[in-house]
Write a protein that holds these residues in place. Structure first.
Motif, PDB file in Angstrom:
ATOM      1  N   SER A 289       0.914  -1.222  -0.070  1.00 55.88           N
ATOM      2  CA  SER A 289      -0.012  -0.004  -0.296  1.00 55.88           C
ATOM      3  C   SER A 289       0.808   1.145  -0.057  1.00 55.88           C
TER       4      SER A 289
ATOM      5  N   GLU B  76       2.768   1.525  -3.286  1.00 52.39           N
ATOM      6  CA  GLU B  76       1.866   2.069  -4.473  1.00 52.39           C
ATOM      7  C   GLU B  76       1.204   3.586  -4.236  1.00 52.39           C
ATOM      8  N   GLU B  77       1.083   3.990  -3.312  1.00 51.14           N
ATOM      9  CA  GLU B  77       0.921   5.375  -2.754  1.00 51.14           C
ATOM     10  C   GLU B  77       2.132   6.377  -3.119  1.00 51.14           C
TER      11      GLU B  77
ATOM     12  N   PRO C 119       1.425  -1.006  -8.314  1.00 48.83           N
ATOM     13  CA  PRO C 119       1.047  -2.146  -7.621  1.00 48.83           C
ATOM     14  C   PRO C 119       2.092  -3.166  -7.646  1.00 48.83           C
TER      15      PRO C 119
ATOM     16  N   TRP D  25      -3.244  -9.139  -3.677  1.00 57.30           N
ATOM     17  CA  TRP D  25      -2.993  -7.778  -3.766  1.00 57.30           C
ATOM     18  C   TRP D  25      -3.419  -7.272  -5.092  1.00 57.30           C
TER      19      TRP D  25
ATOM     20  N   ALA E  12      -6.186  -4.124  -5.313  1.00 59.82           N
ATOM     21  CA  ALA E  12      -5.877  -2.600  -6.070  1.00 59.82           C
ATOM     22  C   ALA E  12      -6.842  -2.654  -7.202  1.00 59.82           C
TER      23      ALA E  12
ATOM     24  N   SER F  44     -10.272  -1.549  -5.737  1.00 58.84           N
ATOM     25  CA  SER F  44      -9.998  -0.141  -5.090  1.00 58.84           C
ATOM     26  C   SER F  44     -10.097   0.879  -6.285  1.00 58.84           C
TER      27      SER F  44
ATOM     28  N   LEU G  73      -4.110   6.880  -0.987  1.00 58.72           N
ATOM     29  CA  LEU G  73      -4.417   6.735   0.365  1.00 58.72           C
ATOM     30  C   LEU G  73      -4.911   8.137   0.824  1.00 58.72           C
TER      31      LEU G  73
END
Length: 366
Positions: free
Chosen positions: A203, A206-207, A257, A274, A278, A281, A314
C-alpha cells in the motif's frame, strides 16, 4: 569584518529596545529567511508532517496489534488448510507450470477481477437502472446513462491496455519475480503475519509511486500528450480506472502495484490477492457512486472534476504536499466517509446551490 566597538554598539542598541520589539524583529528576520528559502521550509514542514503521521500510525498499530492479529490469526490458522487446498488446486489447474501460471494465470486473474468488479457499475451506467441506486450518484447530472459511443471508445482502450500491453508486461514481470525468488508452490504459502506486513508495504509503495507519477502526468508539458485522455471523463465510471494512454497505463496503473511484490519477493498467491484488492479499489474510486459500506470514492471523483486536487490513493501524500487543501474546504470532503446507512450522502450533506454551480463551471474551464 565588524570591529569590537561595532559589535558592542549593536548589542547595546538591541538591549536598549523593548523585548517585544526585539521579538518582533527576530520573527520578521525569520519570516524573511523563510521567504528566501520556501522550498526548504516546505520540505521541513512535509518531513514534520510525515513523522507525525507515521509516528501516530505506529503507536496505534502497537496498541492494537495484539487484539487485531489474535482474532485474524484464529481465522487464518483455522482455515490454513483450506487456503492451501485452494491454491494447490489452482496450481495444478495450470499443470504446476510456473511460466503458465505466472504469466497467463496472472493476466487471466487480473482481467477477470477487473471485469467482474465493473459488471454491476456498467449495468447501472448503461441502463440507468435500477433507479433506486441512481440516488447514490456523486455527480448526479452526469453520465445517466453513459453515452454509448464514449463508452465504446473507453472499452477499446481498456482492452488494448489489458491485452496488447498486458501480455508483454506480464512476461517481464514474471522474469523479474523469478529473479527475486518468488515462489508459486502451495507448501511455500506465507504466514498470516507476513501477509499482513506485505499488504502494508504494498500500500505504501503504491501510494508513493502512483502519487508522483500521477503528478508528473499533470505537468503542463506532459498533460495534453498523455494524461488528458484519462481526464476526458470529468465524471468517471469504474471502467475509466484503466482508460489511459499506454505510457500512463504502464507507469501509473501497472507499475506501482507491481513494485511492492517485487520488492518483497512475494509468493504468487499474495501477489494475486494484492492485485485483486488494487483493481477493486481503483474501480470503486472511479465508479461515481457512493454506495453504503464501500470505501468512499469522493476524493478521486473530486480529482476528475477539479483536476488539481487529490493525486494519491490513500491521501497521505496529498496531505503532506497540500494537494488536498481545496478539497478539504468542500462538502465533498464532508461526504468522504464510509456510508453506514441507506440515505445518500448527497442528501445528508448537499452542496450549496451557488457552490455547486461554481464547481461545475470551474471544472469545465479546467
Amino acid at each position: 569584518m565588524a570591529m569590537p566597538s561595532e559589535i558592542m554598539k549593536t548589542t547595546t542598541e538591541r538591549e536598549d529596545k523593548h523585548p517585544e520589539v526585539v521579538s518582533s524583529e527576530i520573527m520578521k528576520a525569520s519570516a524573511q529567511s523563510q521567504s528566501k528559502h520556501p522550498k526548504v521550509v516546505h520540505l521541513l514542514d512535509s518531513v514534520k508532517k510525515t513523522a507525525f503521521v507515521v509516528g501516530t500510525a505506529l503507536l496505534v498499530f502497537a496498541a492494537a496489534r495484539n487484539s487485531i492479529t489474535w482474532h485474524l490469526q484464529q481465522f487464518w490458522g483455522a482455515s490454513g488448510d483450506f487456503w492451501q487446498r485452494q491454491w494447490t488446486f489452482i496450481y495444478q489447474l495450470f499443470g504446476e507450470d510456473d511460466v503458465f501460471i505466472g504469466i497467463w494465470g496472472t493476466l487471466g486473474f487480473t482481467t477477470a477481477v477487473f471485469w467482474l468488479a465493473n459488471l454491476l457499475f456498467l449495468l447501472i451506467d448503461i441502463t440507468g437502472k435500477p433507479a433506486a441506486l441512481i440516488k447514490y450518484k456523486i455527480q448526479q447530472d452526469k453520465n445517466i446513462p453513459v453515452p454509448f459511443p464514449k463508452l465504446m471508445k473507453a472499452v477499446q482502450q481498456v482492452l488494448f491496455n489489458q491485452i496488447i500491453l498486458g501480455i508483454p508486461f506480464s512476461y517481464v514481470a514474471y522474469q523479474v519475480m523469478q529473479w527475486r525468488g518468488c515462489s508459486h508452490k502451495a507448501e511455500d504459502l506465507p504466514t498470516f503475519q507476513w501477509v499482513l506486513l506485505e499488504m502494508f508495504v504494498f500500500s505504501l509503495v503504491e501510494e508513493i509511486c502512483f502519487y508522483y507519477t500521477h503528478r508528473l502526468f499533470h505537468h503542463p508539458r506532459v498533460y495534453k500528450y498523455i494524461h488528458k485522455r484519462h481526464h476526458e471523463w470529468t465524471a468517471p465510471i469504474g471502467l475509466v480506472s484503466i482508460y489511459a494512454h499506454p505510457v500512463e497505463h504502464i507507469l501509473s496503473n501497472i507499475l506501482p502495484p507491481t513494485l511492492g511484490p517485487v520488492l518483497m519477493g512475494s509468493h504468487l498467491a499474495t501477489s494475486w490477492m494484492w492485485f485483486g484488492v488494487a483493481l477493486i479499489s481503483t474501480t470503486v474510486a472511479h465508479c461515481g457512486y457512493h454506495f453504503p459500506l464501500i470505501p468512499s470514492p469522493e476524493a478521486h471523483d473530486f480529482h476528475h472534476l477539479k483536476f488539481n486536487q487529490n493525486y494519491g490513493v490513500l491521501g497521505i501524500l496529498d496531505r503532506l504536499h497540500g494537494t488536498d487543501e481545496v478539497f478539504r474546504t468542500t462538502k465533498a470532503y464532508q461526504r468522504h466517509i464510509l456510508l453506514l446507512g441507506l440515505s445518500p450522502l448527497t442528501q445528508q450533506i448537499p452542496d450549496d446551490t451557488k457552490d455547486k454551480k461554481s464547481n461545475i463551471s470551474k471544472g469545465k474551464l479546467e
